[in-house]
Design a protein around this motif. Structure first.
Motif, PDB file in Angstrom:
ATOM      1  N   ILE A 245     -11.647 -31.721 -32.562  1.00 15.97           N
ATOM      2  CA  ILE A 245     -10.392 -31.675 -32.905  1.00 15.97           C
ATOM      3  C   ILE A 245     -10.089 -31.349 -34.521  1.00 15.97           C
ATOM      4  O   ILE A 245      -9.569 -30.448 -34.783  1.00 15.97           O
ATOM      5  N   LEU A 246     -10.833 -32.101 -34.979  1.00 19.37           N
ATOM      6  CA  LEU A 246     -10.899 -31.958 -36.773  1.00 19.37           C
ATOM      7  C   LEU A 246     -11.551 -30.695 -37.062  1.00 19.37           C
ATOM      8  O   LEU A 246     -11.082 -29.989 -38.041  1.00 19.37           O
ATOM      9  N   HIS A 247     -12.624 -30.111 -36.628  1.00 20.04           N
ATOM     10  CA  HIS A 247     -13.203 -28.892 -37.024  1.00 20.04           C
ATOM     11  C   HIS A 247     -12.633 -27.548 -36.261  1.00 20.04           C
ATOM     12  O   HIS A 247     -12.867 -26.597 -36.901  1.00 20.04           O
ATOM     13  N   HIS A 254      -3.870 -32.372 -35.622  1.00 14.23           N
ATOM     14  CA  HIS A 254      -4.794 -33.441 -35.618  1.00 14.23           C
ATOM     15  C   HIS A 254      -4.601 -34.694 -35.201  1.00 14.23           C
ATOM     16  O   HIS A 254      -5.126 -35.453 -34.310  1.00 14.23           O
ATOM     17  N   GLU A 255      -3.251 -35.383 -35.780  1.00 16.76           N
ATOM     18  CA  GLU A 255      -2.882 -36.621 -35.605  1.00 16.76           C
ATOM     19  C   GLU A 255      -2.206 -36.757 -34.217  1.00 16.76           C
ATOM     20  O   GLU A 255      -2.502 -37.658 -33.283  1.00 16.76           O
ATOM     21  N   VAL A 261      -5.739 -38.490 -27.121  1.00 14.01           N
ATOM     22  CA  VAL A 261      -6.891 -38.830 -26.711  1.00 14.01           C
ATOM     23  C   VAL A 261      -6.804 -40.436 -26.549  1.00 14.01           C
ATOM     24  O   VAL A 261      -7.172 -40.949 -25.485  1.00 14.01           O
ATOM     25  N   HIS A 262      -6.080 -41.067 -27.488  1.00 14.38           N
ATOM     26  CA  HIS A 262      -6.214 -42.515 -27.545  1.00 14.38           C
ATOM     27  C   HIS A 262      -5.320 -43.069 -26.288  1.00 14.38           C
ATOM     28  O   HIS A 262      -5.437 -44.189 -25.561  1.00 14.38           O
ATOM     29  N   MET A 277     -13.040 -46.043 -33.891  1.00 15.72           N
ATOM     30  CA  MET A 277     -13.727 -44.662 -34.298  1.00 15.72           C
ATOM     31  C   MET A 277     -12.686 -44.010 -34.870  1.00 15.72           C
ATOM     32  O   MET A 277     -13.174 -43.290 -36.070  1.00 15.72           O
ATOM     33  N   ALA A 278     -11.536 -43.944 -34.588  1.00 14.90           N
ATOM     34  CA  ALA A 278     -10.528 -42.994 -35.331  1.00 14.90           C
ATOM     35  C   ALA A 278     -10.116 -43.596 -36.658  1.00 14.90           C
ATOM     36  O   ALA A 278     -10.140 -42.672 -37.874  1.00 14.90           O
TER      37      ALA A 278
END
Length: 371
Positions: A245-247, A254-255, A261-262, A277-278
């Motif tokens: 997601i970040l890359h 992103h958020e 996902v969470h 992790m986040a």
């Protein structure tokens, strides 16, 4: 911050264009993900290999000039078969450029012969009698993550205009091939292995937000069913999704996607791990941003300092040259002139004074004020 997560994040501290290479290598550091890859490309071999004793051979066979477009992994694994072969090698060539290379068959064969030559040299250095030399069979796998469709056969004959009468003289070997972007999602997930579900998300890295949302929901839902003893495999998979997601997605998403996902995690332990992790990732990225900012400021300061230092050095040299010339040209140089020269801060003015001093018959002929 979690130490394991920090170490993983540090290994992903690289330009965005290197994500596919580094992330795929990182996923395949887990022997169970190597098994997952074999389940996709050669399911019939999986039960014959003892993945619990899979060993990574810490060596690359890729020349320096090709490191930007591909990377490789070599594993040694015991073979449960009916033959005398007790172990074999798995050679994974990760092709991450969006190009289709007609020379792939030659390259794979070239790397395989290098592996066998490396083994030969090991046998020689260990003084093993040639009569008992046995080269390990190699299972070559090409894992292609590029976007362009790969339709060129991976064979040495592809590079030749080959008449039928000469076909028997060209080496032939089987190469397992997976083009992630072209693969059918059902074939990636046929055994329900976590790696296959991660690849279905990778397929949608550049898709619409709706498409990648759907892929993430389905993947995380299946990952959430992993047994408790596979928590490390689950963590690696979720971590990979956060990194993807970040890359690969726009910063504005992103958020939202990380939150998505969470939200798909149903087990309390998974929710807690995912949140940790986040948070670790956010803290690490913030810290790295601060450090980069400080380093950038230091570099800019160093450059400014270097320029100032260079200018000071040039001024000093010009002043010394002018004073030396004055002492050579004239019998006596007044202290007032020496003080005047030492206070000049202009290189161009010193150059003009030097030219005048070279032709002046007396110090008084030098125009100290207008130079």
């Amino acid at each position: 911050m979690n130490t394991k997560d920090i170490e993983a994040l540090a290994s992903f501290d690289f330009p965005i264009e290197h994500f596919h290479d580094r992330s795929t290598r990182w996923l395949l550091e887990d022997s169970d993900n190597v098994r997952g890859l074999l389940e996709i490309v050669a399911e019939h071999l999986v039960e014959k290999l003892d993945f619990s004793r899979l060993l990574h051979v810490n060596r690359t066979f890729i020349p320096d000039n090709l490191r930007q477009q591909e990377s490789d992994l070599v594993y040694r694994v015991p073979f449960r078969g009916e033959s005398a072969t007790d172990e074999l090698l798995i050679y994974i060539l990760i092709e991450h450029q969006s190009t289709v290379d007609i020379t792939m068959g030659f390259r794979v064969l070239f790397y395989m012969t290098q592996i066998w030559d490396f083994q030969r040299r090991e046998l020689e250095s260990n003084n093993v009698p040639k009569s008992v030399w046995r080269l390990r069979p190699i299972i070559p796998i090409v894992l292609y993550t590029g976007d362009r469709r790969w339709q060129t056969p991976i064979a040495l004959s592809t590079m030749m205009d080959l008449p039928d009468t000469l076909a028997a003289f060209v080496p032939k070997f089987e190469t397992l091939f997976l083009s992630v972007k072209d693969a059918d999602a059902a074939s990636l997930t046929k055994t329900d292995h976590p790696l296959g579900w991660l690849l279905t998300v990778l397929q949608k890295e550049h898709a619409t937000k709706a498409d990648i949302r759907a892929a993430l929901i389905e993947a995380v839902t299946h990952l959430d069913t992993l047994d408790a003893e596979k928590v490390e495999q689950w963590r690696r998979a979720i971590f990979y999704l956060y990194l993807l997601i970040l890359h690969c997605r726009p910063p504005t998403e992103h958020e939202e996607l990380k939150t998505l996902v969470h939200q798909q995690m149903t087990k309390p332990s998974h929710k807690q791990e995912g949140e940790t992790m986040a948070q670790t990732m956010a803290e690490y990225l913030f810290q790295q941003g601060q450090e980069r900012g400080e380093k950038l400021g230091e570099k800019r300061g160093e450059k400014r300092g270097e320029k100032r230092g260079e200018k000071r050095g040039e001024l000093r040299a010009k002043r010394e040259a002018l004073l030396k010339l004055l002492h050579l040209q004239f019998d006596a140089v007044p202290e007032s002139v020496t003080n005047k020269v030492s206070k000049i801060r202009s290189v161009s003015r010193l150059d003009k004074l030097f030219e005048q001093a070279a032709t002046a018959k007396t110090i008084d002929q030098i125009d100290w004020e207008n130079a």
